[in-house]
Structures are given as C-alpha cells and as structure tokens.
Design an enzyme around this catalytic site. Structure first.
Site, PDB file in Angstrom:
ATOM      1  N   ASN A 145     -13.580   4.871   1.308  1.00  0.00           N
ATOM      2  CA  ASN A 145     -14.310   4.259   0.203  1.00  0.00           C
ATOM      3  C   ASN A 145     -15.539   3.505   0.666  1.00  0.00           C
ATOM      4  OD1 ASN A 145     -11.958   4.956  -1.381  1.00  0.00           O
ATOM      5  ND2 ASN A 145     -11.000   3.149  -0.469  1.00  0.00           N
ATOM      6  N   HIS A 175       0.804  -1.220   0.000  1.00  0.00           N
ATOM      7  CA  HIS A 175       0.000   0.000   0.000  1.00  0.00           C
ATOM      8  C   HIS A 175       0.837   1.270   0.000  1.00  0.00           C
ATOM      9  CE1 HIS A 175      -2.951   2.969   1.503  1.00  0.00           C
ATOM     10  NE2 HIS A 175      -3.815   2.221   0.853  1.00  0.00           N
TER      11      HIS A 175
END
Length: 416
Positions: free
Chosen positions: A193, A97
């Site tokens: 999200n 990430h």
C-alpha cells in the site's frame, strides 16, 4: 476514527492500512460485505464454497476461537519462536492482522446470517504465525520456513498479506517458493500500500509465478492509499471499506491489499474445488483470464489483468496452458542468480616430499652484441638513434633550401 498502520519489521511488513473503528455489531457485518455480490462470489457459490481445499495463512497468527472461525483452522505452526505451536496465538504488535485476513478468506459467520463469511467458507485453514521484526530469527528466515512448512502440511493455496518492501528477495526464498510451485501450490501475495510507504510492489509480489493482488476502492478504481502499482500485478480486488473479524470476537473496518489478497486466495480455493483436475498454472490462468479488464493496456501496472470475477472464474470456458502465466521462477533463478566468483588460484605449494621450496631460476642473460658495440642495439635505436635521424633529416632539408635560395638571389642580380 483513527488511522493506524501496521508495525514495520526490519525486512518484512504486514501489507495493510487499518482504519480502527469501534467494533461493529455482528449483525451489521454481512450487509457490509459488498464484494460477495459485486465480484461474483455468491454466483460462484452455486458450484462450490471451497470444500476440500486447504489454505495456509502466513501472517501474525489466527485466533481460531473467534465465533466466525470456529472449525476453520485445521492445523498450524509458529515459525517466530515466540508464538504457540498451533499458530493460533497472534504475535507481534499487529496481533489482529492474521485473524482479519483469515476471516475474509474463509470465515464461517455464525447464527442466522451474522458475522463475517469468507470467500471460501468451506475451505480449511492452516495458521502459520510469523513475527514481523520479532522472534528468534530474521523475518526472511521465518518466511522461507513458513512456505516450506505449508507445502509439507498439505496447503493447496498460500496467502501472504505481507511485503518485504523491496523489489528483490533473499536466495532462501528462491528455494522455498520454487518448492511450493513445483508442488502445485498457488502462492497469492499482496501488492502493498502506498499509504503504508510501499510506493511500488515489493517481494514476494515481485517474484515470478506469484499471483499478485492490487487493490481498488468502493467504485472499483485503483486505490490511492490502499494499493501499490507494478508490472507484476496479476489482478485487482477490493481493498477499501472492508470488514473483518478481530481477536476476541470483535469486528473492524479496515483497508489495504492485506484484505484484497485473501479475497483472491479464496477465489483460488473456489476454482481448485470446482476444478480439481487443474494444476496450479491453469488455476492462475483461469483467475486472470476471466478478470474484467479496466480501460487501458492489459495487463496494466495498476490493475493487472483486471477486476476479479469469481463466477466467471468458476464457470467460464478457459483454454488450458502449459506454463504459469505469471512467469517461471526457476528460469528467473537460472538467468539472474550468479554463482559465487571462483577464488583466485593460490601459489602452488611444494611437493609433500620436498624439504624446501626450490630456488628460483636465474633470469636469462641479456643478449650479447658480437661486434662489441660497433652497431647500435635495438634499445639505442629506439632511445637515441631514431630521434637523431629525425633531427638530421630536417637539418639536411634546411641546408638544401638555403643553398637554392642563394643561387636564385645571385641569378636575379645578374639579370638586373
């Protein structure tokens, strides 16, 4: 393709949905970075590529040995207690990430136009590795320390592609984020999200003064999965069909506001490089005022002030401001944090010279009745006398009515 969601920590999660494909070839990557031309980034490069600006990436760590990031990472640390001292050993389940974020932000590419090139490819990076849900301390503690370390080690911008998934945040963040803002650092945070379970924007994206980034799809519409909504959103940037560099010289397609945030952090670096005279408040103001509004109210809970326009942010004339247009964290703290309730006063302790507690004073004697009970007391009037007076009054009226009725009856008989 397989959908893969980042590991969820107890209090902080990485804010992205990754679509893991077979690693793409390096020479295909540059052509897939559509945001470079469509959002004015290549136009902004006519003035600057971010040289002289340092950006801290508070994330899972950065693989600085990737061919597109060599020379980009100039310092780092680990606040998780399980990474390497320079922050370049990725930690946690989602070890790619931080490297993906860093490449979108300040990737250098390699060879003849191959690999990922970031929004600010001449900027310097600080790798601050955090363990989301892992490590020797809580994620909240790690984040607070990471922000302070970044400020103390020269960050001009802090990128935070993470969310706490709650509107609120711990008081330790008050001090850390205020420390950053008072030291002229721009903090950029992902909105989170819906596809990862973040229905609304969560901290640090809810904190006053933070530049919060929402995501849009390939057609510049608010992303259904790869973005959240909320009233603290500042601007929007691409969050779908992204490509980035993973650990070990690999490349991935991915989606999420984790990718949108570094696009904006890179834009902030371009503005700071082109306008070194501006403080953090005016850098933020320049980014939001030059954004392209989307139909509807501005700012909106989906797009904030609109879609970023890097060229306009670097070149347009923008009026100066005195305060951070995204809010005042210090004032929020003053209004919303309450001092702990003062403890209840305890019984007074005896004087140090006293050998024993003083005996309590006797209760006052009841007032005497000088007439020996011939007159009622107040209590007897209340409990007995008043009810008797009431009953007696009604009785007298009844007797009087009967007498009058009898007289009237006798008069009628005589007349008849």
């Amino acid at each position: 393709m397989k959908r893969w969601t980042t590991a969820v920590a107890a209090v902080v999660v990485a804010a992205s949905v990754l679509v893991v494909a077979q690693p793409a070839a390096a020479d295909e990557i540059r052509d897939r970075q559509y945001w470079l031309s469509e959002y004015g980034i290549t136009g902004a490069w006519q003035a600057t590529r971010g040289a002289g600006v340092t950006i801290a990436v508070i994330d899972t760590g950065i693989d600085g040995s990737h061919q597109d990031l060599r020379g980009a990472v100039v310092g780092g640390t680990d606040v998780s207690g399980i990474g390497s001292p320079n922050g370049q050993t990725p930690v946690g389940d989602d070890s790619r990430h931080g490297t993906l974020v860093a490449s979108v932000l300040a990737g250098r590419g390699h060879g003849d136009g191959a690999g990922v090139i970031g929004v600010a490819p001449a900027a310097s990076l600080l790798a601050v590795s955090v363990g989301f849900g892992v490590g020797t301390r809580t994620s909240d503690e790690q984040i607070a320390d990471a922000v302070r370390w970044s400020v103390d080690n020269g960050a001009d911008v802090i990128n935070m592609s993470l969310t706490r998934n709650t509107l609120d945040w711990p008081q330790s963040w008050d001090d850390a984020f205020l420390y950053a803002m008072e030291n002229d650092v721009v903090v950029v945070a992902a909105a989170g999200n819906r596809g990862s379970g973040t229905a609304v924007v969560g901290a640090p994206a809810t904190m006053p003064g933070v530049l919060t980034v929402a995501g849009v799809d390939r057609s510049a519409q608010a992303s259904d999965d790869a973005s959240s909504q909320g009233i603290t959103i500042s601007v929007s940037a691409p969050s779908e069909a992204l490509v980035g560099a993973g650990t070990g010289d690999t490349y991935f397609e991915w989606a999420g506001t984790s990718g949108a945030a570094p696009l904006v952090a890179g834009l902030v670096a371009l503005v700071r490089s082109a306008h070194p005279e501006l403080d953090a408040n005016n850098v933020i103001n320049r980014v939001i005022r030059t954004a392209t509004p989307v139909a509807g109210a501005v700012p909106s809970p989906l797009y904030g002030y609109g879609l970023i326009d890097a060229r306009a942010a670097v070149f347009d004339e923008v009026a100066l401001v005195e305060a951070n247009p995204m809010g005042d964290l210090r004032e929020w703290i003053r209004l919303n944090r309450r001092a702990e309730a003062a403890p209840e006063p305890s019984e007074p302790l005896p004087s140090p010279s006293a050998s024993a507690e003083p005996a309590p004073a006797p209760p006052p004697a009841a007032p005497s009745n000088p007439l020996g009970g011939a007159l009622p007391t107040v209590e007897s009037l209340r409990d007995v006398g008043i009810p008797l007076l009431v009953v007696g009054g009604f009785g007298s009226l009844l007797v009087l009515a009967l007498v009058l009725a009898g007289r009237q009856l006798r008069r009628l008989r005589r007349e008849s």
